[in-house]
Design an enzyme around this catalytic site. Structure first.
Site, mmCIF file in Angstrom:
data_model
loop_
_atom_site.group_PDB
_atom_site.id
_atom_site.type_symbol
_atom_site.label_atom_id
_atom_site.label_comp_id
_atom_site.label_asym_id
_atom_site.label_seq_id
_atom_site.Cartn_x
_atom_site.Cartn_y
_atom_site.Cartn_z
ATOM 1 C CG ASP A 374 -27.294 -4.931 30.624
ATOM 2 O OD1 ASP A 374 -28.022 -4.058 32.172
ATOM 3 O OD2 ASP A 374 -26.913 -4.468 29.796
ATOM 4 N N GLY A 468 -22.781 3.563 24.077
ATOM 5 C CA GLY A 468 -23.318 5.402 23.961
ATOM 6 C C GLY A 468 -24.300 4.953 23.665
ATOM 7 C CB SER A 470 -25.704 0.876 26.339
ATOM 8 O OG SER A 470 -24.951 -0.957 26.073
ATOM 9 N N GLY A 471 -28.616 0.689 26.173
ATOM 10 C CA GLY A 471 -30.335 1.063 27.609
ATOM 11 C C GLY A 471 -31.717 1.388 26.785
HETATM 12 C C1 4AZ Z 1 -22.001 -0.952 24.430
HETATM 13 O O1 4AZ Z 1 -20.869 -1.129 24.754
HETATM 14 C C2 4AZ Z 1 -22.561 -1.663 23.064
HETATM 15 N N1 4AZ Z 1 -23.338 -3.385 18.873
HETATM 16 C C3 4AZ Z 1 -23.578 -1.665 23.050
HETATM 17 C C4 4AZ Z 1 -24.175 -2.105 21.860
HETATM 18 C C5 4AZ Z 1 -23.536 -3.118 21.205
HETATM 19 C C6 4AZ Z 1 -22.322 -3.492 21.971
HETATM 20 C C7 4AZ Z 1 -21.455 -2.810 22.635
HETATM 21 C C8 4AZ Z 1 -24.314 -4.049 20.008
HETATM 22 O O2 4AZ Z 1 -22.237 -0.032 24.928
#
Ligand code: 4AZ
Length: 525
Positions: A374, A468, A470-471
């Site tokens: 990822d 949100g 993420s990344g």
């Molecule tokens: C997401 O959906 C996401 N708790 C990012 C981090 C985590 C869960 C979901 C970790 O982008």
């Protein structure tokens, strides 16, 4: 970024937030970069991509039962992506046997026919194998180097020998790396990584080494006693002696004709630095309040805007490259759909200058139904100017180990509860690293944590990354230098008990990152 007690945010799974949903964006407008044939029949993503203000590209696997099913689909080799129905472990394998109920009189003919087919098949296999081996196209490249685009195999000693053997020159890429805590320079030669002695080292070689790592510049080199580096890097040593005229031809430093197999006569090895990174010149500890980030506290944090709305986080790793998660860009790897924002705390950005993206690359082994690989890179159209509020974070080095329990930081504009709205202000939280052993325990993420992942957070829940985020970065401070240890990837819900955040492990991704940056710089002067 959830910083709540887990009991406050228990969200019962609903059809809406757990079922895979259809991707509503027009796929005909998307230019997909770095995909293989396997990607082309765009399958439904397992995530909900709801592009409303401050929503995010979610990567929460469905809760428990469906979560396991989801990941079975990824790992089970007989899962059929056409039907998307994973075979259950108890499902008997049914073989369709043709002619089973035919008349007995057919048996003789059928037997002869089968024998012919068998014979024909055998001949075909023998011819293919003979031709394949003859052409150097083995069925597997075991013990050899596979040329990426052609599936051709070459001997390991032909890799990084200064002579291009693969059609696209892949065998002469990724021939340099920085290793261990002190950034010791290593070159790949005769199939092995060797630590470079400082004996005949000079700064012109440093410029070449940094270029080969994909950096635009070189900062400095120094030397260390061989005995002071990690044992693993002390065993294989090499000197590079290259004359100035050789360097004027922008030679690659691993070129074998310039390597001499020696011990280091000086007893010292080379360390190099290609970028000033991982510092926070504008951050004053006194102004931190709560878990809202202060200006300059995470100067590497990027907000990735998709069609003008925050969707994901990212990290500045050089003046031209932003590292993020593949699941943020998969199916949307079209530069003009994205704009990046740096040096900000508050969303929305209200007229602040958006940075244009030139190129998006994600790991070609990433699959939307999978959790591995990822990772993605975005190349900016113009280089960033670093000013204290905008700074790069250092990549870790090969073989660098970050201890379990080490307190690191996550940051971003993610939701403050599972399925909630994104945050207006950038939040941040301290999270300890969790060992893969603990994170893979029954009741946590048994069977799901691969070498591409690192867990961080609290088994008791309460503080975590969320949709949100993420990344974005999982950043750890190491002797006053901040290093990017992870990129926010997935988790079950947010801040739940026994469900910590899972991050793409950057030490595992280094080879891929440097390869992309090196390839992208090829041809530049
Ligand atoms: C997401 O959906 C996401 N708790 C990012 C981090 C985590 C869960 C979901 C970790 O982008």
């Amino acid at each position: 970024m959830a910083a709540l007690r887990s009991t406050e945010i228990q969200v019962a799974p609903t059809a809406e937030n757990t079922e895979p949903q259809e991707d509503k964006t027009d796929p005909s407008r998307i230019e997909v970069v770095s995909v293989t044939d396997e990607d082309l029949p765009t399958v439904e993503t397992p995530t909900t991509i709801n592009v409303s203000p401050l929503t995010s590209r979610s990567n929460t696997p469905p809760p428990d039962s469906s979560f396991e099913k989801h990941s079975d689909q990824v790992r089970n080799p007989i899962y059929d992506p056409q039907t998307q129905v994973p075979p259950s472990p108890t499902m008997p394998i049914t073989k369709v046997q043709p002619f089973m109920n035919e008349e007995k009189t057919w048996h003789g003919r059928l037997f002869a026919c089968r024998m012919e087919l068998l014979f024909g098949g055998c001949v075909l296999v023998v011819v293919t194998l003979t031709l394949g081996i003859g052409l150097g196209v083995g069925l597997s490249c075991e013990g050899k180097f596979r040329c990426g685009t052609s599936s051709r195999c070459i001997s390991i000693s032909a890799q990084c020998d200064g002579i291009v053997d693969c059609e696209e020159g892949e065998d002469e890429l990724s021939c340099v790396r920085l290793s261990g805590k002190s950034s010791v320079l290593q070159v790949r030669s005769e199939g092995e990584w060797k630590t470079v002695c400082s004996d005949e080292w000079n700064s012109a070689l440093g410029v070449s080494a940094c270029k080969q790592l994909g950096y635009a510049r070189y900062v400095e080199s120094s030397s260390l006693p061989c005995s002071s580096i990690e044992q693993d890097f002390q065993n294989n040593l090499i000197s590079i002696n290259i004359n100035r005229s050789g360097l004027q031809q922008a030679i690659k430093i691993h070129n074998a004709s310039h390597l001499s197999k020696t011990q280091c006569s000086s007893g010292r090895v080379t360390t190099i630095k290609c970028l000033d990174c991982g510092t926070r010149p504008r951050f004053s500890r006194r102004i931190v309040g709560g878990n809202v980030s202060a200006s300059g506290q995470f100067p590497w944090q990027v907000s990735l805007h998709f069609q003008n709305e925050h969707l994901c986080g990212g990290s500045i790793i050089t003046s031209r490259w932003i590292l993020t998660a593949a699941h943020c860009v998969y199916g949307f790897a079209y530069p003009t759909l994205w704009a990046l924002h740096v040096g900000l705390i508050e969303q929305p950005v209200n007229g602040a200058q958006a940075l244009a993206v030139e190129k998006i690359i994600y790991h070609d082994r990433y699959r939307p139904k999978g959790l591995d690989y990822d990772i993605a890179l975005m190349k900016l159209a113009e280089p960033l100017i670093f000013n204290g509020y905008v700074e790069p974070i250092c990549l870790p080095n090969f073989g660098e180990n970050f201890e379990d329990g080490l307190i690191c930081w996550i940051s971003g504009w993610g939701a403050s509860e599972d399925g909630g709205e994104g945050s207006v202000l950038m939040h941040s939280a301290r999270v300890p690293l969790i060992s893969t052993k603990v994170c893979s325990q029954p009741g946590v993420y048994q069977g799901f944590i691969s070498s591409w992942m690192i867990c961080a957070g609290y088994l008791e829940g309460g503080t975590d990354s969320c949709q949100g985020d993420s990344g974005g970065p999982l950043a750890c401070e190491d002797m006053a230098v901040w290093k990017l240890v992870g990129a926010t990837s997935w988790g079950q819900g947010c801040a739940e008990r026994n469900k910590p955040g899972v991050y793409t492990r950057i030490t595992q991704s280094l080879y891929w990152i440097h390869l992309q940056m090196e390839v992208s710089r090829e041809g530049e002067t």
